[in-house]
Scaffold this active site. Structure first.
Site, PDB file in Angstrom:
ATOM      1  NE  ARG A 337       4.633   3.355  -6.140  1.00  0.00           N
ATOM      2  CZ  ARG A 337       4.781   4.393  -5.781  1.00  0.00           C
ATOM      3  NH1 ARG A 337       4.339   5.406  -6.239  1.00  0.00           N
ATOM      4  NH2 ARG A 337       5.471   4.683  -4.377  1.00  0.00           N
ATOM      5  CB  CYS A 343      13.026   3.091   4.990  1.00  0.00           C
ATOM      6  SG  CYS A 343      11.486   3.348   5.350  1.00  0.00           S
ATOM      7  CB  CYS A 356       7.238   3.808   1.689  1.00  0.00           C
ATOM      8  SG  CYS A 356       8.352   5.142   1.549  1.00  0.00           S
ATOM      9  CG  ASP A 417      15.017  11.753  -3.448  1.00  0.00           C
ATOM     10  OD1 ASP A 417      15.627  10.881  -3.477  1.00  0.00           O
ATOM     11  OD2 ASP A 417      13.704  11.692  -3.453  1.00  0.00           O
ATOM     12  NE  ARG A 419      14.076   8.572  -3.288  1.00  0.00           N
ATOM     13  CZ  ARG A 419      12.429   8.756  -2.919  1.00  0.00           C
ATOM     14  NH1 ARG A 419      11.825   7.547  -3.010  1.00  0.00           N
ATOM     15  NH2 ARG A 419      11.753   9.676  -2.975  1.00  0.00           N
ATOM     16  CE  LYS A 446       9.841   7.103  -7.845  1.00  0.00           C
ATOM     17  NZ  LYS A 446       9.101   6.466  -7.097  1.00  0.00           N
TER      18      LYS A 446
END
Length: 509
Positions: A337, A343, A356, A417, A419, A446
């Protein structure tokens, strides 16, 4: 008389030798002045004879600005320095820093001799240590820009300024060796595979002991490895429901307490590699980092010879369940994972507006099960927030429909996004992971970043419907429509309009 090239070279050698001798002399004098100032201050603080207050009244004539010099003052004026302001604080609180602040340095400057650093070298001694400290003994030997501790470097500076921390403190690394061995792996010697962390960061005090002790250079680890227990309220429920079964090794008891190996990693960026990973040139990357941090690190511009940067951002933590050696064993199954701290509100305080925390708990459960079945379970937690949290106000004051989810984010943050996942696979290379049997993530970003780095993913596992909070349907359905993995129905734009969360009037303000 005409001078030839050899005469010029010889003259330059003489000049260089003279500068070196002068530098040595100035260093010696500066060090002596610092010692005298320290002795005088200690004498001033020493109580006077009984019945008098001489000890309190005794003063020291300060240097300009009430500031004590240090060997860093030997850097020449052209090094971009400025005089420090006069302090209005009491003598006890006046700064112990140099009377000149070194804002930046330049290549081949007098007193500047960076430690050799060959990023990507398989042999750690050939690669060399990362030196970023600005302590007097190290400032001229630095081969990296930035500071240790990421965002916590500000607290380090505060500790020094308030004298809670001594400027000459040297860490004692006795008994701090990593709790388990990791690597080295072939990936550590590939400068294209690891560009966002120092693969030798966990072994710094021991690999480079001679540099620390004999050359008096301040070197610090950027990776820590330890063992711990993990306890989350949901895991006790997992045991009660039968999803987790205590085995006394991974899942320790009926409370769902877990045994885990932790790897804490600070970011260390090899700038040419980072630039290549994002498809931009190194100069553009340096300029953007310099300008958009308010000129915090001018050496990003002036020291093109320094290729390593320790950015002021959060790092990551790896939680490994089971035997850490199995992470890199291709014959063992691996469940993974990758989790971004979207957040604190969700991850810690269980806000139900997003998935999340549910996905984090689900990922931990599945990782534990894999370890109990003889494989390896890994959860990697990145400290990076990708969206502006005020977007939730914009969503709730509107109709909070899935069809507008990314539009609200883009209106504020400017992108869907932030990230960016291009640097994320570096930790997988460091852990020696060469394949992933079960990827506990629905993120297409990812997935693409990992596969793009040559690590195959055999199975993708989405968050079960039963784990999705009712008010997070807006988020999950919008993400699935935008490309997140699912084996179920992918809604059309028209269908997304019917997915609505809590609106502003539903909440008692």
């Amino acid at each position: 008389m005409a001078f030839g090239l050899e005469d010029v070279k010889e003259a330059l050698k003489v000049i260089t030798l003279g500068q070196t001798k002068l530098l040595s002399a100035v260093e010696s004098v500066s060090q002596r002045v610092a010692e005298l100032e320290k002795a005088q201050e200690e004498d001033r603080r020493r109580p006077g004879p009984a019945g008098t207050d001489d000890g309190l009244k005794r003063t020291v004539t300060p240097l300009a600005g009430g500031i004590t010099p240090s060997p860093s003052t030997v850097l020449p004026a052209e090094a971009g320095t400025q005089s420090a302001p006069v302090s209005s604080a009491s003598p006890e609180l006046k700064s112990s820093f140099s009377s000149r602040v070194v804002l930046t340095t330049y290549p081949k400057q007098i007193g500047i001799k960076p430690l050799p650093l060959d990023w990507g070298a398989a042999d750690p001694l050939q690669r060399g240590p990362v030196a970023v400290s600005r302590s007097p003994s190290t400032i001229g030997r630095r081969n990296a820009i930035g500071a240790h501790g990421g965002s916590y470097s500000i607290y380090y500076a505060l500790a020094l300024a308030s004298r809670e921390l001594k400027a000459d403190h040297k860490p004692d690394f006795t008994n701090t060796e990593p709790a388990v061995n990791i690597g080295p792996f072939p990936q550590w010697g590939d400068k294209k595979k690891i560009v966002a962390m120092d693969p030798w960061g966990h072994m710094v005090p021991w690999l480079f002991r001679d540099v620390i002790e004999k050359e008096n250079v301040d070197l610090r680890p950027t990776i820590a490895i330890t063992k711990a227990h993990m306890k989350l309220p949901e895991l006790e429920d997992s045991v009660k429901s039968g999803r987790l079964v205590p085995d006394g090794k991974v899942c320790l008891n009926n409370q769902g307490e877990l045994s885990v190996t932790k790897f804490a990693v600070e970011p260390v960026w090899y700038l040419p590699g980072v630039a290549e990973r994002f498809g931009i040139d190194e100069g553009t990357l340096r300029r953007s980092l310099f300008e958009h941090t308010g000129g915090m690190y001018p050496e990003l511009i002036t020291r093109s010879d320094i290729k390593v940067f320790l950015p002021p951002i959060g790092g990551l933590t790896v939680y490994c369940f089971g035997d850490p050696a199995k992470m890199s064993d291709p014959s063992k199954r691996l469940s993974l994972r990758i989790h971004d701290e979207k957040c604190n509100g969700s991850d810690v305080f269980c806000s139900d507006i997003c998935t999340c925390r549910p996905y984090l708990i689900f990922g931990i459960e599945e990782a534990v099960k894999e370890a109990q079945n003889g494989g390896s379970g890994v959860v990697i937690y990145f400290r990076k927030e990708g969206r502006a949290l005020v977007v939730y106000n914009a969503r709730k004051r509107g109709e909070d429909r899935a069809s507008d989810y990314f539009k609200r984010t883009e209106n504020i943050a400017g992108v869907k996004d932030m990230r960016f996942q291009a640097l994320m696979p570096d930790i997988l290379h460091w852990l020696g992971i060469t394949k992933i049997d079960r990827m506990l993530s629905m993120s297409n970003m990812k997935h693409d970043a990992i596969v793009g780095q040559g690590i195959p993913i055999h199975e993708r596992v989405e968050l079960p419907e039963s784990w999705i909070p009712a008010d997070s349907r807006v988020e999950i359905d919008a993400k699935i429509n935008a490309g997140y993995f699912t084996t179920g129905h992918r809604m059309t734009e028209e269908e997304l309009k019917s997915v609505q969360g809590r609106i502003w009037e539903d909440i008692d303000h």
